[in-house]
Design an enzyme around this catalytic site. Structure first.
Site, PDB file in Angstrom:
ATOM      1  N   LYS A  83     -15.803  19.305 -33.871  1.00 45.76           N
ATOM      2  CA  LYS A  83     -15.482  20.546 -34.589  1.00 45.76           C
ATOM      3  C   LYS A  83     -15.489  20.313 -36.107  1.00 45.76           C
ATOM      4  CE  LYS A  83     -11.433  21.198 -32.578  1.00 45.76           C
ATOM      5  NZ  LYS A  83     -11.379  19.983 -31.743  1.00 45.76           N
TER       6      LYS A  83
ATOM      7  N   ARG B 132      -4.844  27.182 -31.098  1.00 50.97           N
ATOM      8  CA  ARG B 132      -4.781  26.200 -30.016  1.00 50.97           C
ATOM      9  C   ARG B 132      -3.892  26.692 -28.875  1.00 50.97           C
ATOM     10  NH1 ARG B 132      -5.994  21.410 -33.467  1.00 50.97           N
ATOM     11  NH2 ARG B 132      -6.176  19.537 -32.228  1.00 50.97           N
TER      12      ARG B 132
ATOM     13  N   ARG C   9      -3.564  14.194 -26.302  1.00 53.08           N
ATOM     14  CA  ARG C   9      -4.241  15.309 -26.981  1.00 53.08           C
ATOM     15  C   ARG C   9      -5.193  16.031 -26.029  1.00 53.08           C
ATOM     16  NH1 ARG C   9      -6.435  12.016 -31.881  1.00 53.08           N
ATOM     17  NH2 ARG C   9      -7.461  13.929 -32.530  1.00 53.08           N
TER      18      ARG C   9
ATOM     19  N   ARG D  62     -13.788   6.441 -34.663  1.00 49.90           N
ATOM     20  CA  ARG D  62     -14.200   7.225 -35.834  1.00 49.90           C
ATOM     21  C   ARG D  62     -13.330   6.945 -37.064  1.00 49.90           C
ATOM     22  NH1 ARG D  62     -12.517  13.475 -34.174  1.00 49.90           N
ATOM     23  NH2 ARG D  62     -10.267  13.189 -34.384  1.00 49.90           N
TER      24      ARG D  62
ATOM     25  N   ARG E 298      -7.426   7.858 -38.704  1.00 48.02           N
ATOM     26  CA  ARG E 298      -6.236   8.657 -38.427  1.00 48.02           C
ATOM     27  C   ARG E 298      -5.273   7.907 -37.524  1.00 48.02           C
ATOM     28  NH1 ARG E 298      -8.321  14.546 -36.705  1.00 48.02           N
ATOM     29  NH2 ARG E 298      -6.535  14.275 -35.322  1.00 48.02           N
TER      30      ARG E 298
HETATM   31  P1  AMP Z   1      -6.731  17.839 -35.273  1.00 45.44           P
HETATM   32  O1  AMP Z   1      -6.978  17.249 -36.628  1.00 45.44           O
HETATM   33  O2  AMP Z   1      -7.242  19.239 -35.138  1.00 45.44           O
HETATM   34  O3  AMP Z   1      -7.208  16.927 -34.162  1.00 45.44           O
HETATM   35  O4  AMP Z   1      -5.137  17.957 -35.112  1.00 45.44           O
HETATM   36  C1  AMP Z   1      -4.319  16.804 -35.163  1.00 45.44           C
HETATM   37  C2  AMP Z   1      -2.956  17.146 -34.619  1.00 45.44           C
HETATM   38  O5  AMP Z   1      -2.351  18.164 -35.441  1.00 45.44           O
HETATM   39  C3  AMP Z   1      -2.938  17.710 -33.210  1.00 45.44           C
HETATM   40  O6  AMP Z   1      -2.952  16.689 -32.210  1.00 45.44           O
HETATM   41  C4  AMP Z   1      -1.633  18.504 -33.225  1.00 45.44           C
HETATM   42  O7  AMP Z   1      -0.517  17.635 -33.115  1.00 45.44           O
HETATM   43  C5  AMP Z   1      -1.618  19.073 -34.632  1.00 45.44           C
HETATM   44  N1  AMP Z   1      -2.293  20.397 -34.710  1.00 45.44           N
HETATM   45  C6  AMP Z   1      -3.435  20.704 -35.386  1.00 45.44           C
HETATM   46  N2  AMP Z   1      -3.742  21.998 -35.251  1.00 45.44           N
HETATM   47  C7  AMP Z   1      -2.782  22.528 -34.451  1.00 45.44           C
HETATM   48  C8  AMP Z   1      -2.560  23.833 -33.920  1.00 45.44           C
HETATM   49  N3  AMP Z   1      -3.406  24.854 -34.173  1.00 45.44           N
HETATM   50  N4  AMP Z   1      -1.461  24.015 -33.134  1.00 45.44           N
HETATM   51  C9  AMP Z   1      -0.604  23.005 -32.879  1.00 45.44           C
HETATM   52  N5  AMP Z   1      -0.761  21.746 -33.325  1.00 45.44           N
HETATM   53  C10 AMP Z   1      -1.851  21.503 -34.116  1.00 45.44           C
END
Ligand code: AMP
Length: 227
Positions: A22, A97, A181, A136, A170
Site C-alpha cells: 500500500k 481499518r 498484524r 523491508r 520499523r
Molecule cells: P501501518 O504503517 O499502516 O502498517 O500501521 C502500523 C501500525 O499502526 C498498525 O499495526 C496499527 O497498530 C497502527 N495503525 C495504523 N493505522 C491504523 C488504523 N487506521 N487503525 C488502527 N491502528 C492503526
C-alpha cells in the site's frame, strides 16, 4: 465530534494486509496524480516520536501489532485531512481499518458533499507477507523503500534516490508482530472489502507481481475513478 473538512478533491482508499504494498503504491500515485499519501501508520509513528498523548497511548499497541483505538486514529486522520495540501486529493493508506473508521470517514466526507472515489483492494497471499515485511527497510531521508531480498540499493546502505545513508527498519516489522498484524487485518479490516463492494466503490487487483506492473494497473483504476 468530527469537524467539517472543506475539500472536493479525489479520495482514494488502498486496502490490503500489512506488506501488500500500500505504501509503495501510494507513493507512486502521489507522483503520478498529484495526490497526497495519507498513512495513519506514519502519522501514528510521528505522534509516538513526538511523545504526544496520542503517541503515548498508541506506542505499546503498535508494538504488539494490534489496532490503535478508533477514536485516536479518527482524530489524527481528521486533523491531517484538514491541512491545505490535502485539498488537492488524498490516497488513504492504512485507513480505514475498522467499520467504525469507515463510517466516520463517510460522515466526514458527507459534511462537504463528498464521497470516496474508489477503494482498491490489493490482493496478496498471507504466506508471502511475513517474508516481505521482515526484510523491508526505508531511507529515513526520502522514504524510498528497499528489501533485503527483492530490492537493494546499488551501493550497500546508500539510498539510490537521495544518496542518504540513514536506513530505517520499523520496530513492528518482525515475524511475531507481523502475525498479530495479519490477524488484526483479517478480523477487523478485511470486512471493509464487502463494505465498499456494497457501495459499488470496490476495485481489486492482484498485488503479488512486480511493483511497476501493479502500479500500472492501479494507475488505470485511479485514472478512471477520478476523471
Ligand atoms: P501501518 O504503517 O499502516 O502498517 O500501521 C502500523 C501500525 O499502526 C498498525 O499495526 C496499527 O497498530 C497502527 N495503525 C495504523 N493505522 C491504523 C488504523 N487506521 N487503525 C488502527 N491502528 C492503526
Amino acid at each position: 465530534m468530527l469537524e467539517t473538512v472543506k475539500t472536493t478533491a479525489p479520495v482514494l482508499i488502498l486496502l490490503g494486509p500489512p506488506g501488500a504494498g500500500k505504501g509503495t503504491q501510494a507513493r507512486k500515485l502521489e507522483e503520478g496524480f498529484g495526490l497526497v499519501q495519507l498513512s495513519t501508520g506514519d502519522l501514528l509513528r510521528a505522534a509516538v516520536a513526538a511523545g504526544t498523548d496520542a503517541g503515548k497511548a498508541a506506542k505499546a499497541v503498535m508494538e504488539a501489532g494490534d489496532l490503535v483505538s478508533d477514536e485516536i486514529v479518527i482524530n489524527i486522520l481528521r486533523d491531517r485531512l484538514a491541512d491545505a495540501d490535502c485539498q488537492q486529493g488524498v490516497i488513504l493508506d492504512g485507513f480505514p481499518r475498522t467499520t467504525v473508521q469507515a463510517e466516520a470517514l463517510d460522515a466526514l466526507l458527507a459534511e462537504s458533499g463528498q464521497k470516496i472515489n474508489a477503494a482498491v483492494s490489493l490482493e496478496v497471499d498471507d504466506a508471502a507477507m511475513v517474508t516481505r515485511i521482515s526484510g523491508r527497510y526505508t531511507c529515513g531521508g526520502c522514504g524510498e523503500g528497499y528489501h533485503d531480498s527483492y530490492k537493494q540499493p546499488a551501493q550497500d546502505g546508500i539510498c539510490d534516490n537521495c544518496g542518504g545513508s540513514d536506513m530505517k527498519r520499523r520496530a513492528d516489522d518482525n515475524a511475531e508482530t507481523v502475525a498479530s498484524r495479519l490477524t488484526a487485518y483479517h478480523a477487523q479490516t478485511a470486512p471493509l472489502i464487502a463494505y465498499y463492494d456494497c457501495k459499488g466503490a470496490l476495485q481489486s487487483i492482484d498485488a503479488m507481481g512486480e511493483i511497476d506492473g501493479i502500479a500500472q494497473k492501479l494507475g488505470g483504476i485511479v485514472k478512471a475513478a477520478i476523471s
